[in-house]
Write an enzyme that holds these catalytic residues in place. Structure first.
Site, PDB file in Angstrom:
ATOM      1  N   GLU A 153     113.471 -24.515  38.106  1.00  0.00           N
ATOM      2  CA  GLU A 153     113.225 -25.942  37.874  1.00  0.00           C
ATOM      3  C   GLU A 153     114.499 -26.664  37.451  1.00  0.00           C
ATOM      4  OE1 GLU A 153     110.819 -27.789  38.640  1.00  0.00           O
ATOM      5  OE2 GLU A 153     109.315 -26.290  39.157  1.00  0.00           O
TER       6      GLU A 153
ATOM      7  N   TYR B 292     109.671 -33.514  32.386  1.00  0.00           N
ATOM      8  CA  TYR B 292     109.372 -32.973  33.714  1.00  0.00           C
ATOM      9  C   TYR B 292     109.425 -31.439  33.714  1.00  0.00           C
ATOM     10  CZ  TYR B 292     109.940 -30.951  38.190  1.00  0.00           C
ATOM     11  OH  TYR B 292     109.783 -30.099  39.236  1.00  0.00           O
TER      12      TYR B 292
ATOM     13  N   ASP C 168     108.224 -35.812  38.962  1.00  0.00           N
ATOM     14  CA  ASP C 168     109.598 -35.981  39.436  1.00  0.00           C
ATOM     15  C   ASP C 168     109.611 -37.068  40.524  1.00  0.00           C
ATOM     16  OD1 ASP C 168     108.475 -34.796  41.649  1.00  0.00           O
ATOM     17  OD2 ASP C 168     109.975 -33.210  41.835  1.00  0.00           O
TER      18      ASP C 168
END
Ligand code: SF4
Length: 372
Positions: free
Chosen positions: A44, A127, A145
């Site tokens: 991520e 996020y 996102d």
């Protein structure tokens, strides 16, 4: 203001049809074969500024070097930055390293298993925290996102500015109000739809699994969405760079621990208003009391997210000056190895790889080559 006034039936299309599609169409990615929060975290963070398909070799290389949070925490920061080379935005690598140390010191080496704890770690914002918490632990939180903002704006036909923090907050809350049980899959499915089907340009609406509920498709407004108002212009800075050479070695300095490219190696660089090489010569005087006049070898431009460097590059060749100043600690003795310390280094070209030089500086090597 985010407009999400869509009825229950449309929400059901978003939940059910999207998940069915994801089950069949999702890309087989190395970090999708696991629910291990460490691997999801690394992927991520890498995905924040890099396309998924591009990051796979970087991800594999990084995981080979640091297969566990312990190995990451115990590694010297320079090694972590080196393994991050090519991905840019190096503060992400520093934050990963710092967070790994905290996880080992404060959490017995186990990634925190909830959103509230995750976002206390350096480099983990809402996020990334939402992605790790929902994908690894199935916590019912969203992960919003750019892909998700686009898909939801189009699906709801919302003209709210997605660059506005308020819109993002509202969207986060709204998605959390409709999250199905498989929260992680749903978040991933939204991102995957944004990456593969509901793309910024030319979305493939005919292939879209949620087309029947998509309000912008019905209204014919897909091309106008999402709305993103222009940000203020990037600042342009005029810089002078000094490449000091001696015995085929180049001189590097370590950048300060805070700010742009913090802690990374670079050629000496200063901001200038004049642009005739004298500002960088003065700066280099801190290390080299005597220098020849700067030799201009070219210009280069580097665009960061919020700033542009317009660089004039000057060479300073020390070869002819060794005899007078050979006692200076930064000079290379005729027989000895290049000297270096923690903040400065003389490196021969083949050794430059060890420094993980940012692209803004590594591309200047071509100017030097052309000047020879
Ligand atoms: S129908 Fe088109 S605009 Fe709507 S969500 Fe699907 S791809 Fe995006």
């Amino acid at each position: 203001m985010l407009d999400t006034k869509i009825n229950h039936q449309l929400v059901e299309i978003l939940q059910t049809d999207l998940l069915k599609w994801f089950e069949k169409a999702k890309r087989d990615l190395p970090f999708r074969r696991t629910r291990d929060p460490y691997f999801i975290w690394i992927s991520e963070i890498m995905a924040q500024q890099t396309q998924i398909d591009t990051l796979i070799p970087f991800y594999n290389r990084f995981i080979d070097s640091f297969p566990t949070v312990f190995s990451l925490a115990l590694a010297p920061v320079d090694e972590v930055i080196k393994a991050w080379e090519g991905l840019g935005y190096y503060s992400r690598a520093r934050n990963l390293h710092q967070a790994a140390r905290i996880i080992v010191a404060d959490y017995d080496g186990l990634m925190p298993d909830n959103f509230a704890e995750l976002i206390k770690l350096p480099g983990i914002g809402p996020y990334t925290g939402g992605a790790i918490a929902s994908i690894a632990f199935n916590e019912p939180v969203s992960a919003v996102d750019g892909n998700v903002l686009r898909v939801i704006s189009r699906f709801c036909n919302s003209f709210a500015d997605i660059g506005d923090a308020k819109t993002k907050k509202q969207m986060t809350r709204w998605i959390e109000s409709i999250l199905p049980e498989a929260a992680g899959d749903f978040n991933e499915a939204l991102m995957e739809l944004g990456a593969l089907i509901c793309t910024p340009q030319s979305p493939k609406c005919l292939l879209c699994p949620i087309r029947s509920g998509c309000q912008s498709h019905t209204a014919g407004t897909t091309g106008q969405l999402p709305v993103k108002k222009k940000k203020t212009k990037q600042l342009t800075r005029k810089m002078e760079v000094g490449i000091v050479t001696q015995n085929d070695c180049l001189f590097f300095v370590r950048r300060p621990d805070a700010g742009l490219l913090s802690g990374m190696w670079s050629f000496p660089i200063v901001e200038t208003t004049v642009g005739n090489g004298q500002d960088i010569k003065k700066k280099l005087g801190e290390n080299f009391p005597e220098l020849n006049e700067p030799i201009f070898i070219g210009t280069s431009r580097h665009v960061f997210s919020h700033i542009i460097w317009e660089m004039s590059v000057y060479r300073f060749n020390l070869d002819s000056m060794v005899s007078e100043t050979a006692s200076h600690p930064y000079f290379i003795s005729a027989l000895g190895a290049p000297q270096s310390d923690h903040q400065t280094a003389f490196k021969a070209l083949p050794q430059i790889d060890d420094l993980a030089l940012p692209v803004a500086f590594s591309k200047l090597l071509a100017l030097l080559k052309n000047a020879d």
